[in-house]
Design a protein around this motif. Structure first.
Motif, short mmCIF file in Angstrom:
data_model
loop_
_atom_site.label_atom_id
_atom_site.label_comp_id
_atom_site.label_asym_id
_atom_site.label_seq_id
_atom_site.Cartn_x
_atom_site.Cartn_y
_atom_site.Cartn_z
N PHE A 56 0.86 -1.19 0.00
CA PHE A 56 0.00 0.00 0.00
C PHE A 56 0.89 1.23 0.00
N MET A 57 0.69 2.12 -0.98
CA MET A 57 1.55 3.28 -1.14
C MET A 57 0.86 4.60 -0.79
N CYS A 58 -0.42 4.68 -1.05
CA CYS A 58 -1.20 5.86 -0.66
C CYS A 58 -2.66 5.40 -0.54
N THR A 59 -3.55 6.30 -0.31
CA THR A 59 -4.93 5.92 -0.09
C THR A 59 -5.86 6.64 -1.07
N ALA A 60 -7.12 6.34 -0.95
CA ALA A 60 -8.14 7.02 -1.74
C ALA A 60 -9.25 7.43 -0.78
N GLU A 61 -10.01 8.41 -1.19
CA GLU A 61 -11.09 8.94 -0.36
C GLU A 61 -12.42 8.81 -1.08
N SER A 62 -13.48 9.05 -0.36
CA SER A 62 -14.82 9.00 -0.95
C SER A 62 -14.90 9.94 -2.15
N GLY A 63 -15.43 9.43 -3.25
CA GLY A 63 -15.54 10.21 -4.47
C GLY A 63 -14.41 9.98 -5.45
N ASP A 64 -13.30 9.42 -4.98
CA ASP A 64 -12.18 9.12 -5.89
C ASP A 64 -12.56 7.97 -6.81
N ASN A 88 -5.12 5.91 -8.40
CA ASN A 88 -6.16 6.93 -8.38
C ASN A 88 -6.26 7.51 -9.79
N LYS A 89 -7.42 7.41 -10.40
CA LYS A 89 -7.62 7.88 -11.78
C LYS A 89 -7.37 9.37 -11.92
N MET A 90 -7.68 10.11 -10.89
CA MET A 90 -7.60 11.57 -10.99
C MET A 90 -6.16 12.09 -11.00
N ASN A 91 -5.27 11.48 -10.18
CA ASN A 91 -3.90 11.99 -10.11
C ASN A 91 -2.85 10.94 -10.49
N HIS A 92 -3.30 9.74 -10.86
CA HIS A 92 -2.45 8.62 -11.28
C HIS A 92 -1.46 8.17 -10.21
N GLU A 93 -1.72 8.51 -8.95
CA GLU A 93 -0.88 8.01 -7.86
C GLU A 93 -1.20 6.54 -7.63
N THR A 94 -0.16 5.74 -7.47
CA THR A 94 -0.35 4.32 -7.18
C THR A 94 -0.85 4.16 -5.76
N ILE A 95 -1.95 3.42 -5.61
CA ILE A 95 -2.51 3.15 -4.29
C ILE A 95 -1.91 1.86 -3.73
N VAL A 96 -1.86 0.82 -4.56
CA VAL A 96 -1.34 -0.47 -4.12
C VAL A 96 -0.77 -1.24 -5.31
N THR A 97 0.25 -2.06 -5.04
CA THR A 97 0.75 -2.99 -6.04
C THR A 97 0.74 -4.39 -5.44
N VAL A 98 0.50 -5.37 -6.31
CA VAL A 98 0.61 -6.78 -5.95
C VAL A 98 1.52 -7.39 -7.01
N ASP A 99 2.70 -7.84 -6.59
CA ASP A 99 3.69 -8.34 -7.54
C ASP A 99 3.30 -9.66 -8.19
N GLN A 100 2.68 -10.55 -7.42
CA GLN A 100 2.26 -11.84 -7.98
C GLN A 100 0.90 -12.23 -7.45
N LEU A 101 0.04 -12.56 -8.36
CA LEU A 101 -1.28 -13.07 -8.03
C LEU A 101 -1.46 -14.30 -8.93
#
Length: 134
Positions: A56-64, A88-101
């Protein structure tokens, strides 16, 4: 990485801190991985076997608006290994990455089933091939 899905963060998706609940986001990622795998493997019976480190790298809020991207890391005999990013679609900040699924292809009895796939296929290409052969 191609971003296939968008999710709108609503009040019911929030944790006690007023930000996107990580479990909700992981649920969205798992669903997207399964849908992607069903389309790639052309089988409705697939399951998630493994999810690696989740960062987890950053978060999102209601409305994002959250975009979920999936890409294939490798094709196994009966499995598909994916990588995922949610941003986040609005600012393209990565919220989370999963390297292997890792998703496993199953037969009608719930046992691993070899899928015979070796590369990413797109539905439009399959439809074009089917149209040419008819």
């Amino acid at each position: 990485m191609r971003f296939h899905t968008r999710k709108w963060v609503k009040p019911g998706d929030l944790n006690a801190n007023g930000t996107l609940f990580g479990g909700r986001l992981l649920s969205w990622i798992d669903e997207e991985a399964i849908l992607y795998s069903i389309i790639q493997l052309e089988n409705k019976k697939v399951v998630t076997k493994f999810m690696s480190e989740i960062n987890f790298m950053c978060t999102a809020e209601s409305g994002d608006i959250v975009e979920i991207g999936i890409e294939v890391v490798k094709f196994g005999q009966s499995s598909l290994t994916l990588r995922c990013e949610a941003r986040n679609k609005m600012n393209h900040e990565t919220i989370v990455t999963v390297d292997q699924l890792i998703v496993v292809n199953l037969d009608e009895n719930g046992k691993p089933l070899p899928h015979g796939k070796t590369k990413v296929e797109y539905v439009k290409d399959r439809l074009a091939r089917e149209h040419q052969s008819s």
